[in-house]
Design an enzyme around this catalytic site. Structure first.
Site, PDB file in Angstrom:
ATOM      1  N   HIS A  17       0.832  -1.206   0.000  1.00  0.00           N
ATOM      2  CA  HIS A  17       0.000   0.000   0.000  1.00  0.00           C
ATOM      3  C   HIS A  17       0.868   1.259   0.000  1.00  0.00           C
ATOM      4  CE1 HIS A  17      -2.752   2.866   2.294  1.00  0.00           C
ATOM      5  NE2 HIS A  17      -3.374   2.651   1.148  1.00  0.00           N
ATOM      6  N   HIS A  59      -0.480  11.315  -1.928  1.00  0.00           N
ATOM      7  CA  HIS A  59      -1.748  10.922  -1.299  1.00  0.00           C
ATOM      8  C   HIS A  59      -2.585  12.097  -0.813  1.00  0.00           C
ATOM      9  CE1 HIS A  59      -4.446   9.625   1.956  1.00  0.00           C
ATOM     10  NE2 HIS A  59      -4.612   8.551   1.217  1.00  0.00           N
TER      11      HIS A  59
HETATM   12  O1  G3P Z   1      -6.650   1.905  -2.757  1.00  0.00           O
HETATM   13  C1  G3P Z   1      -6.736   1.490  -1.435  1.00  0.00           C
HETATM   14  C2  G3P Z   1      -6.427   2.626  -0.484  1.00  0.00           C
HETATM   15  O2  G3P Z   1      -5.227   3.211  -0.888  1.00  0.00           O
HETATM   16  C3  G3P Z   1      -7.504   3.652  -0.423  1.00  0.00           C
HETATM   17  O3  G3P Z   1      -7.332   4.606   0.569  1.00  0.00           O
HETATM   18  O4  G3P Z   1      -6.656   6.812   1.393  1.00  0.00           O
HETATM   19  O5  G3P Z   1      -5.026   4.947   1.439  1.00  0.00           O
HETATM   20  O6  G3P Z   1      -5.670   6.003  -0.719  1.00  0.00           O
HETATM   21  P1  G3P Z   1      -6.112   5.638   0.678  1.00  0.00           P
HETATM   22 MG    MG Z   2      -4.633   4.783  -2.183  1.00  0.00          MG
END
Ligand code: G3P
Ligand code: MG
Length: 254
Positions: A17, A59
């Protein structure tokens, strides 16, 4: 590539992630290279536009948390953004890490043969421009990844636009709230995967989604017991900041 082929050939149970974001600063080239070094084959990252319409991998809507800059991304040019330190907040050894452009990240994916989930995270009102720019860049970059990109978004506007301009793109619908009629939008945009906040998942909901034939991906899971539970219920993959530790805890070889 069909959904079945995608799953059986290459979709692993754990996706890094924002890269290996517990080991290196999130959404930097170092985080993607670290993921590969740890044996991961899939990464997720977030894409938005800066002030002049360039696509960057980042992000937050503003700079404070993950750089030494401040203010909203949308008022900054890439010429300025690339001067910022996007690594020291995480660890001073990463002080040379910058906010990467989408092109730079794609080059790392190609050179390290990493498959990816590209999450389009448009700033409000910039949905169309963001989708257009992402696809311009993807069309200019014809090198092969080990698997087609999975493109996802929380934004229904983005997902509809992607489907309109690219009937064959693999799409993931992101849900941060449970919706009883979740499937109607999935049918409309012909998505391949449902990418959902893991806290929303129960065994019954996992069964509902899997019975309809979707890939089911859950974010963000950093706890080994929860990872085991979700995967045992039938979740296809989890997004984790510490994917290597999860794989080790589950005794899965990367
Ligand atoms: O794509 C999964 C996750 O990344 C979504 O939430 O806020 O971490 O981008 P965020
Ligand atoms: Mg994400």
């Amino acid at each position: 590539m069909s959904l079945t082929t995608l799953k059986s050939s290459i979709m692993p149970p754990v996706i890094a992630h924002r890269g290996a974001s517990a080991q290196a600063p999130e959404n930097t080239l170092a985080s993607f290279i670290k993921a590969k070094q740890l044996g991961l084959n899939w990464v997720e990252f977030d894409v938005m536009l800066e002030a002049t319409g360039e696509a960057i991998v980042f992000h937050d809507d503003d700079l404070e948390r993950t750089t030494n800059g401040n203010g909203p991304i949308i008022s900054c040019t890439y010429n300025y953004l690339k001067t910022l330190d996007a690594g020291s907040w995480f660890d001073p050894i990463y002080s040379n890490e910058c906010i990467p452009s989408l092109q730079e990240v794609l080059q790392v994916l190609y050179s390290h043969q990493l498959a990816a989930n590209l999450e389009i995270k448009p700033l409000p009102g910039h949905e169309q421009k963001t989708v257009q720019r992402v696809f311009e860049i993807l069309n200019e970059n014809t090198s092969q990844l080990p698997s087609p990109l999975l493109i996802s978004s929380f934004s229904p506007i983005v997902l509809r636009l992607v489907r309109k301009i690219s009937p064959s793109t693999l799409l993931g619908v992101l849900f941060d709230e449970w919706q009883e009629n979740w499937q109607s939008f999935c049918i409309e945009v012909q998505c391949t995967s449902v990418n959902i906040n893991q806290t929303l998942l129960t065994l019954d909901r996992v069964k509902q989604i899997k019975e309809k034939g979707y890939l089911l991906l859950a974010y963000t899971v950093n706890n080994i017991e929860r990872a085991h539970e979700l995967l045992s219920w039938g979740v296809d993959a989890i997004f984790s900041d510490c994917p290597h530790a999860i794989l080790a805890g589950l005794k899965i070889k990367p």
